[in-house]
Scaffold this motif. Structure first.
Motif, PDB file in Angstrom:
ATOM      1  N   ILE A   1      51.338  48.309  48.493  1.00 48.38           N
ATOM      2  CA  ILE A   1      50.324  49.319  48.180  1.00 48.38           C
ATOM      3  C   ILE A   1      49.080  48.608  47.673  1.00 48.38           C
ATOM      4  CG2 ILE A   1      49.755  51.325  46.767  1.00 48.38           C
ATOM      5  CD1 ILE A   1      52.790  51.883  46.610  1.00 48.38           C
ATOM      6  N   ILE A   2      47.941  48.896  48.274  1.00 52.42           N
ATOM      7  CA  ILE A   2      46.673  48.280  47.903  1.00 52.42           C
ATOM      8  C   ILE A   2      45.728  49.401  47.487  1.00 52.42           C
ATOM      9  CG2 ILE A   2      44.832  46.722  48.629  1.00 52.42           C
ATOM     10  CD1 ILE A   2      46.672  45.848  50.950  1.00 52.42           C
ATOM     11  N   ALA A   3      45.438  49.487  46.201  1.00 46.83           N
ATOM     12  CA  ALA A   3      44.662  50.624  45.691  1.00 46.83           C
ATOM     13  C   ALA A   3      43.573  50.129  44.757  1.00 46.83           C
ATOM     14  CB  ALA A   3      45.585  51.602  44.948  1.00 46.83           C
ATOM     15  N   GLY A   4      42.437  50.801  44.794  1.00 45.40           N
ATOM     16  CA  GLY A   4      41.372  50.399  43.884  1.00 45.40           C
ATOM     17  C   GLY A   4      40.022  50.933  44.302  1.00 45.40           C
ATOM     18  N   ASP A   5      38.987  50.317  43.722  1.00 48.54           N
ATOM     19  CA  ASP A   5      37.593  50.654  44.007  1.00 48.54           C
ATOM     20  C   ASP A   5      37.062  49.610  44.986  1.00 48.54           C
ATOM     21  OD1 ASP A   5      34.900  51.119  44.098  1.00 48.54           O
ATOM     22  OD2 ASP A   5      34.565  51.048  41.939  1.00 48.54           O
TER      23      ASP A   5
ATOM     24  N   ALA B   1      43.931  41.515  34.497  1.00 51.74           N
ATOM     25  CA  ALA B   1      43.209  40.306  34.897  1.00 51.74           C
ATOM     26  C   ALA B   1      41.734  40.644  35.050  1.00 51.74           C
ATOM     27  CB  ALA B   1      43.758  39.746  36.209  1.00 51.74           C
ATOM     28  N   ALA B   2      40.883  39.653  34.783  1.00 49.97           N
ATOM     29  CA  ALA B   2      39.434  39.830  34.917  1.00 49.97           C
ATOM     30  C   ALA B   2      38.829  38.581  35.530  1.00 49.97           C
ATOM     31  CB  ALA B   2      38.800  40.117  33.560  1.00 49.97           C
ATOM     32  N   GLY B   3      37.717  38.756  36.228  1.00 47.66           N
ATOM     33  CA  GLY B   3      37.002  37.624  36.798  1.00 47.66           C
ATOM     34  C   GLY B   3      36.348  36.788  35.719  1.00 47.66           C
ATOM     35  N   PRO B   4      35.927  35.576  36.060  1.00 53.00           N
ATOM     36  CA  PRO B   4      35.331  34.684  35.065  1.00 53.00           C
ATOM     37  C   PRO B   4      34.097  35.310  34.407  1.00 53.00           C
ATOM     38  CG  PRO B   4      34.969  33.870  37.312  1.00 53.00           C
ATOM     39  CD  PRO B   4      35.957  34.969  37.404  1.00 53.00           C
ATOM     40  N   ARG B   5      34.128  35.356  33.097  1.00 52.89           N
ATOM     41  CA  ARG B   5      33.046  35.879  32.254  1.00 52.89           C
ATOM     42  C   ARG B   5      32.776  37.368  32.484  1.00 52.89           C
ATOM     43  NH1 ARG B   5      31.090  31.476  34.496  1.00 52.89           N
ATOM     44  NH2 ARG B   5      29.372  32.549  35.547  1.00 52.89           N
ATOM     45  N   LYS B   6      33.701  38.067  33.133  1.00 51.80           N
ATOM     46  CA  LYS B   6      33.573  39.514  33.287  1.00 51.80           C
ATOM     47  C   LYS B   6      33.981  40.209  31.988  1.00 51.80           C
ATOM     48  CE  LYS B   6      32.770  40.754  37.784  1.00 51.80           C
ATOM     49  NZ  LYS B   6      31.937  41.860  38.276  1.00 51.80           N
ATOM     50  N   LYS B   7      33.279  41.282  31.656  1.00 52.57           N
ATOM     51  CA  LYS B   7      33.581  42.045  30.450  1.00 52.57           C
ATOM     52  C   LYS B   7      34.596  43.158  30.701  1.00 52.57           C
ATOM     53  CE  LYS B   7      28.954  41.192  28.558  1.00 52.57           C
ATOM     54  NZ  LYS B   7      27.680  41.815  28.102  1.00 52.57           N
ATOM     55  N   HIS B   8      35.042  43.292  31.936  1.00 49.63           N
ATOM     56  CA  HIS B   8      36.024  44.312  32.288  1.00 49.63           C
ATOM     57  C   HIS B   8      36.889  43.768  33.409  1.00 49.63           C
ATOM     58  CE1 HIS B   8      33.595  45.225  35.887  1.00 49.63           C
ATOM     59  NE2 HIS B   8      32.561  45.094  35.081  1.00 49.63           N
ATOM     60  N   GLY B   9      38.049  44.364  33.620  1.00 48.04           N
ATOM     61  CA  GLY B   9      38.955  43.820  34.617  1.00 48.04           C
ATOM     62  C   GLY B   9      39.776  44.884  35.316  1.00 48.04           C
ATOM     63  N   CYS B  10      40.789  44.422  36.056  1.00 48.90           N
ATOM     64  CA  CYS B  10      41.680  45.276  36.836  1.00 48.90           C
ATOM     65  C   CYS B  10      43.076  45.228  36.227  1.00 48.90           C
ATOM     66  CB  CYS B  10      41.743  44.800  38.285  1.00 48.90           C
ATOM     67  SG  CYS B  10      40.170  44.889  39.172  1.00 48.90           S
TER      68      CYS B  10
ATOM     69  N   ALA C   1      48.792  45.848  44.711  1.00 44.05           N
ATOM     70  CA  ALA C   1      47.545  45.113  44.489  1.00 44.05           C
ATOM     71  C   ALA C   1      46.458  46.097  44.117  1.00 44.05           C
ATOM     72  CB  ALA C   1      47.136  44.344  45.744  1.00 44.05           C
ATOM     73  N   THR C   2      45.625  45.710  43.175  1.00 44.14           N
ATOM     74  CA  THR C   2      44.439  46.495  42.872  1.00 44.14           C
ATOM     75  C   THR C   2      43.232  45.578  42.840  1.00 44.14           C
ATOM     76  OG1 THR C   2      43.516  48.223  41.445  1.00 44.14           O
ATOM     77  CG2 THR C   2      44.515  46.344  40.335  1.00 44.14           C
ATOM     78  N   THR C   3      42.063  46.140  43.091  1.00 38.16           N
ATOM     79  CA  THR C   3      40.860  45.323  43.171  1.00 38.16           C
ATOM     80  C   THR C   3      39.631  46.168  42.870  1.00 38.16           C
ATOM     81  OG1 THR C   3      39.713  43.672  44.559  1.00 38.16           O
ATOM     82  CG2 THR C   3      40.328  45.758  45.610  1.00 38.16           C
ATOM     83  N   HIS C   4      38.532  45.464  42.677  1.00 37.58           N
ATOM     84  CA  HIS C   4      37.219  46.072  42.514  1.00 37.58           C
ATOM     85  C   HIS C   4      36.259  45.158  43.268  1.00 37.58           C
ATOM     86  CE1 HIS C   4      33.887  47.613  39.551  1.00 37.58           C
ATOM     87  NE2 HIS C   4      33.830  48.185  40.724  1.00 37.58           N
ATOM     88  N   LEU C   5      35.869  45.564  44.461  1.00 39.49           N
ATOM     89  CA  LEU C   5      35.051  44.705  45.314  1.00 39.49           C
ATOM     90  C   LEU C   5      33.585  44.748  44.896  1.00 39.49           C
ATOM     91  CD1 LEU C   5      36.567  45.354  48.873  1.00 39.49           C
ATOM     92  CD2 LEU C   5      37.297  43.737  47.101  1.00 39.49           C
TER      93      LEU C   5
ATOM     94  N   LEU D   1      47.547  41.120  41.841  1.00 42.58           N
ATOM     95  CA  LEU D   1      48.738  41.383  42.647  1.00 42.58           C
ATOM     96  C   LEU D   1      49.996  41.246  41.794  1.00 42.58           C
ATOM     97  CD1 LEU D   1      46.464  40.429  44.672  1.00 42.58           C
ATOM     98  CD2 LEU D   1      48.303  39.514  46.093  1.00 42.58           C
ATOM     99  N   VAL D   2      50.960  42.153  42.004  1.00 39.35           N
ATOM    100  CA  VAL D   2      52.249  42.053  41.318  1.00 39.35           C
ATOM    101  C   VAL D   2      53.370  42.414  42.291  1.00 39.35           C
ATOM    102  CG1 VAL D   2      51.303  42.606  39.040  1.00 39.35           C
ATOM    103  CG2 VAL D   2      52.209  44.447  40.477  1.00 39.35           C
TER     104      VAL D   2
END
Length: 445
Positions: A243-247, A130-139, A201-205, A185-186
């Motif tokens: 489990i919540i992991a990410g940047d 998944a990626a945010g709106p108009r983002k060129k990269h995702g999680c 869950a993974t994220t990039h804040l 999230l899955v």
């Protein structure tokens, strides 16, 4: 004729231990590197509670890593790196992901998916991207197809999430900057008998160093939504660990880390939050419209200014009560309504004898009191010419009556291994260092 050998109970126990060690060696052994293009620094492992690997329940390996999206690479950001081209980095990236032999992989800044997806497919992974709106990269969350099936998934767009019930739409969101960041999230059900599984869950804040409030808001929303996602599941999903992991883009001395792990906010942390309670032009279009258009398109690493921790806030005004930004007390309430996660590395390394004097913990850098949570995080998870920090974590939310324990951890590298800064040939293909942990929890009753 000699009598047939009859193993004693002690012999049987020793044989069982040898079998377990062989199995663990297979799990931790990295695949062979086909050529030196994929060569990376070998990873050792720290035993925390190895006996749990053979006890009743589930032991899984999870890893997290920010890959450094190729779309964000700029020579001026990494002046000392010797491998910034995609063709120089890609084999190192693939080898690092696969070397952990993890059951679940959480990846951030994922781009060039046409290259990565076939690698994951060949390694027997399925994935949710998944990626945010108009983002060129995702999680991305990848999982072993022979171990799990994905039964639910959800994407959290922080810009659209409400954090209070009163006020107009923008006040209910209480946001200071439209960032386009997301959480992925899955719900993964373990294959085989029973109905056990895990929420991941993974994220990039948000990356901007000065926006401490917005990052804390996003972390609180993620924790709330993970808890809600688990409770919304049917049957036993409410009893699965999370489990919540990410940047997370904040170090252990940041107010968001303290809020997340249940530590009281220090005066300096409260001051950082207060200084960042602003409303940016991406929220209020009456502020410097031209600057707002530019700022909304900013990506992490897009400017060399990212590497200046004292970078000032621009194109913003001081927040008013009508903007709905949360107070310190309200932020604490947002976090505590969802439980208190534990960091796998902070808890795990704390249990390793002698680790404090090794130089491999964040506390050894002297930036945080040794008795506060976060002091046993790795000394660095991002190491470049300009930017050296801890930004990545593996957090765990226990399920009711089912505590998650750390069995072993991928050992942090010493800073000397990074030379003049990452990415670096033969060391690491990203500016971040991957984290991995073997986690155990008792069976579902």
């Amino acid at each position: 004729m000699s009598r047939p050998y009859q193993p004693t109970a002690e012999d049987i126990a020793k044989a069982a231990q040898r079998r377990i060690k062989r199995e663990q060696a297979k799990k931790t052994a990295p695949p062979a590197v086909e050529d030196d293009k994929g060569q990376i620094l070998p990873r050792e492992w720290l035993d925390v509670s190895p006996h749990l690997a053979s006890s009743e329940g589930h032991t899984i390996r999870i890893m997290t890593w920010n890959l450094l999206a190729q779309s964000l690479v700029r020579r001026e950001l990494f002046p000392t790196s010797d491998c910034l081209k995609a063709t120089q980095r890609e084999h190192m990236l693939y080898n690092e992901v696969l070397s952990h032999n993890a059951a679940i992989c959480c990846l951030q800044e994922v781009d060039r998916t046409e290259k990565l997806f076939p690698v994951l497919e060949k390694a027997n992974y399925a994935w949710v991207y998944a990626a945010g709106p108009r983002k060129k990269h995702g999680c991305l969350i990848a999982y072993r197809k022979d171990a799990f099936s994905c039964i639910r998934q959800k994407v959290i767009t922080y810009d659209d999430q409400e954090i209070r019930e009163d006020g107009d739409e923008q006040a209910r969101r209480g946001s200071s900057f439209r960032t386009k960041n997301i959480g992925n999230l899955v719900a993964l059900r373990k294959l085989g008998p029973g109905n056990d599984g895990v929420i991941v869950a993974t994220t990039h804040l948000f990356w901007h160093p000065a926006y401490a409030y917005e990052r804390a808001r996003q972390a609180g929303i993620l924790l709330r939504e993970v808890t809600k996602f688990r409770s919304e599941g049917s049957g036993p999903e409410a009893l699965w660990p999370s489990i919540i992991a990410g940047d997370f883009n904040f170090p252990p001395d940041d107010p968001a880390y303290s809020l997340l792990t249940g530590e009281a906010l220090l005066p300096a942390q409260k001051a950082r939050l207060e200084a960042s309670r602003v409303v940016h032009a991406t929220i209020d279009p009456t502020i410097a419209a031209e600057g707002a258009a530019q700022a909304e398109e900013e990506e992490e690493g897009a400017e060399s200014g990212e590497n200046d921790p004292d970078r000032v806030i621009v194109n913003a005004r001081v927040a008013q009560p009508s903007d709905g930004l949360l107070t310190d007390t309200e932020l604490e309430g947002l976090f505590r309504q969802s439980g208190m996660p534990t960091s796998a590395y902070d808890a795990g390394q704390k249990a390793v004898p002698g680790i404090s004097g090794s130089g491999l913990t964040y506390g050894s850098r002297g930036t945080i009191p040794g008795d506060r949570r976060g002091s046993f995080e790795p000394s660095y998870t991002s190491y470049t010419h300009y930017w050296k920090s801890v930004l990545d974590y593996i957090f765990v939310l226990d399920a009711p009556g089912r505590d998650v324990s750390v069995v072993r951890l991928a050992k942090p590298h010493s800073k000397e291994a990074f030379g003049e800064g990452l990415p670096r040939k033969g060391v690491c293909g990203s500016d971040h260092i991957s984290l991995a942990a073997d986690l155990h929890w008792p069976p579902l009753q």
